[in-house]
Design an enzyme around this catalytic site. Structure first.
Site, PDB file in Angstrom:
ATOM      1  N   SER A 162       0.831  -1.197   0.000  1.00  0.00           N
ATOM      2  CA  SER A 162       0.000   0.000   0.000  1.00  0.00           C
ATOM      3  C   SER A 162       0.870   1.253   0.000  1.00  0.00           C
ATOM      4  O   SER A 162       1.640   1.465  -0.933  1.00  0.00           O
ATOM      5  CB  SER A 162      -0.950  -0.032   1.202  1.00  0.00           C
ATOM      6  N   GLU A 254      -9.808  -4.216  -6.242  1.00  0.00           N
ATOM      7  CA  GLU A 254      -9.249  -3.081  -5.502  1.00  0.00           C
ATOM      8  C   GLU A 254      -9.431  -1.764  -6.246  1.00  0.00           C
ATOM      9  O   GLU A 254      -9.277  -1.716  -7.476  1.00  0.00           O
ATOM     10  CB  GLU A 254      -7.753  -3.286  -5.274  1.00  0.00           C
ATOM     11  N   HIS A 284      -7.686  -5.368  -0.401  1.00  0.00           N
ATOM     12  CA  HIS A 284      -6.457  -4.589  -0.345  1.00  0.00           C
ATOM     13  C   HIS A 284      -5.444  -5.238   0.611  1.00  0.00           C
ATOM     14  O   HIS A 284      -5.771  -5.573   1.746  1.00  0.00           O
ATOM     15  CB  HIS A 284      -6.799  -3.179   0.135  1.00  0.00           C
TER      16      HIS A 284
END
Length: 324
Positions: A162, A254, A284
């Protein structure tokens, strides 16, 4: 190594249950609370409290705190008999305002095991107190410290998820631009790579975890006073020439999926081999859920395959150099 993968494993009941739970809890909570700077401060302070909670790991896993320049971290070893001459520098996710090496141990100890080397999980500085440049500076400092400790660049890997995937790519670009030796590979899990102010329409409703509008709001916060088209701010816009092989793992539903795809496409245009994996209906950073999610555990097997291919390239390069 340079390939697209869409794993065709049957969707587990655990995945169905978890994505349903996220859709009705985490996503609406994020949509509700991530609307004001005070929410970021509160989330950051909550993260400090989480650091005090015990996080259990298997008995064979070793976790040792350490310090690097202005920040700390921890050495994570996913077993005995690891190759101590090699290392993974891991950069955790959390939107640049939450989480820590502690929260990401389900990833780091498994990554250590499949990479057969220790993982240095960096506790880099985050917002809202610190800026993106501070996070990048910490990552570069940690990499320099590892070099100073005697690790060879070809024996190092940088990985992250991320926001940590964003930091992984920014670190690689910064190292290249500074003519510093690059690691042998980069691994990005659900990377956040585009901080320009654009509306994310793909998977806006399908993503079970991240509200697209809140991602856009957070990007505006972190790019205030910056040029969002700077490759160190939005790595998806960078020139990837000269970077090492990349592995990019994302979920098909996502909201960040398309920017992960764009990184893979752009890197390939610049001659970088990329293993791009798009897992059907995974949330995610799903490898973080490996304690309960079968698909997440399988993803680490795929990482092992990629790292073995990288090692094979290193061996071939060494043999070619010796022959020359």
């Amino acid at each position: 190594m340079d390939r697209d993968v869409a794993p065709e494993y049957p969707l587990s009941w655990q995945a169905r249950a978890l994505t349903g739970l996220m859709r009705h809890t985490f996503k609406p909570a994020s949509h509700l609370f991530l609307r004001h700077a005070l929410a970021l401060s509160a989330a950051s302070q909550l993260g400090d409290l989480v650091r005090l909670l015990p996080v259990r790991t298997p008995d064979h896993v070793s976790v040792v705190p350490t310090a690097f320049s202005s920040c700390g971290g921890e050495w994570v070893r996913g077993g005995a008999d690891l190759d101590e001459g090699k290392v993974v520098l891991y950069l955790h996710g959390g939107g640049y305002f939450s989480c820590s090496p502690r929260t990401h141990r389900p990833i780091t100890w498994r990554l250590s095991a499949v990479a057969n080397r220790p993982v240095l999980a960096l506790d880099y500085r985050q917002g809202p107190v610190h800026k993106l440049a501070d996070s990048l500076s910490d990552s570069l400092d940690a990499y320099a410290c590892l070099l100073d400790q005697g690790y060879e660049p070809e024996d190092m890997i940088i990985a992250g998820d991320s926001a940590g995937g964003h930091l992984t790519l920014a670190t690689l670009l910064a190292l290249r631009d500074r003519d510093l030796p690059l690691p042998s590979a980069g691994v990005c899990l659900s990377p956040w790579t585009d901080l320009t102010d654009f509306p994310r329409r793909a998977n806006r409703w399908q993503d079970p975890m991240l509200p697209a509008g809140r991602v856009r709001w957070l990007a505006r916060r972190w790019t205030d006073g910056l040029d969002p088209r700077d490759p160190l701010v939005s790595p998806v816009l960078g020139d990837f020439t000269g970077l090492p092989p990349l592995m990019i793992v994302t979920g098909s539903t996502e909201v960040l999926r398309d920017e992960a795809r764009r990184v893979a496409e752009r890197a390939r245009q610049h001659g970088v081999p990329v293993t791009y994996e798009e897992w059907p209906r995974m949330p995610h950073v799903f490898p973080l859920l490996a304690d309960v999610l079968p698909e997440a555990r399988l993803a680490f097997r795929h990482m092992s395959t990629f790292l073995a291919a990288v090692a094979g390239l290193e061996v071939v390069a060494a043999e070619d150099e010796a022959a020359a």
